[in-house]
Design a protein around this motif. Structure first.
Motif, PDB file in Angstrom:
ATOM      1  N   PRO A 182     -85.941 -62.761 -78.767  1.00 19.29           N
ATOM      2  CA  PRO A 182     -86.364 -62.568 -77.382  1.00 19.29           C
ATOM      3  C   PRO A 182     -86.276 -61.101 -76.970  1.00 19.29           C
ATOM      4  N   PRO A 183     -87.120 -60.677 -76.031  1.00 16.30           N
ATOM      5  CA  PRO A 183     -87.045 -59.292 -75.566  1.00 16.30           C
ATOM      6  C   PRO A 183     -85.839 -59.090 -74.657  1.00 16.30           C
ATOM      7  N   SER A 184     -85.349 -57.851 -74.643  1.00 14.87           N
ATOM      8  CA  SER A 184     -84.254 -57.520 -73.729  1.00 14.87           C
ATOM      9  C   SER A 184     -84.826 -57.380 -72.320  1.00 14.87           C
ATOM     10  N   ALA A 185     -83.949 -57.213 -71.353  1.00 15.20           N
ATOM     11  CA  ALA A 185     -84.387 -57.075 -69.956  1.00 15.20           C
ATOM     12  C   ALA A 185     -85.311 -55.866 -69.802  1.00 15.20           C
ATOM     13  N   PHE A 186     -85.032 -54.799 -70.522  1.00 16.71           N
ATOM     14  CA  PHE A 186     -85.877 -53.610 -70.448  1.00 16.71           C
ATOM     15  C   PHE A 186     -87.296 -53.913 -70.918  1.00 16.71           C
TER      16      PHE A 186
END
Length: 145
Positions: free
Chosen positions: A40-44
């Motif tokens: 999954p992608p990070s918040a950034f």
């Protein structure tokens, strides 16, 4: 000019040593399974998905990926925790989905390995049985051409 020839011989010997080392087969990375879920992608990165769209609308002529990345990084740093909260929440949701998908994926892998082991055991025994029959059976020798 004899010095130049001596230098080139040294360089050739160094190259041959390097080429000899490169001739050994390298251990490659294990092949990635295309069915494995993506991390999954990070918040950034969740933030950057939205930011790229906005940036392209404001700067349609700019095609530089680096410029978009720099502008996105500066904007992310300037955001307060409250402004980052929705992106962090989305990232956590995607992480939860990823973990759920990974559990299902790992479960499929373990079930698949069990099935393969049973099948390979059967095929091994069948192959060995056939070999035993060939040795005992006809008494004819096979010609290898």
């Amino acid at each position: 000019m004899p010095k130049a020839k001596a230098v080139s011989k040294k360089a050739d010997s160094k190259l041959s040593v390097k080429n000899g080392a490169a001739a050994k087969p390298k251990k490659g990375k294990a092949a990635k399974d295309p069915n494995m879920p993506k991390r999954p992608p990070s918040a950034f990165f969740v933030f950057m998905e939205d930011f790229r769209v906005q940036y392209k609308q404001k700067h349609p002529a700019n095609k530089s990926v680096a410029a978009v990345g720099k502008a996105g990084g500066e904007k992310w740093k300037s955001l307060s925790e409250a402004e980052k909260a929705p992106f962090i929440q989305k990232a956590e949701m995607r992480k939860a989905d990823y973990e759920k998908n990974m559990k299902a994926y790992n479960k499929k892998l373990t079930e698949g390995k069990k099935d393969e082991e049973e099948e390979s055991d059967r095929s091994r025994s069948e192959v060995h049985d056939e070999d035993d029959e060939d040795e005992e059976g006809s008494g004819e020798e096979e010609d290898d051409d």
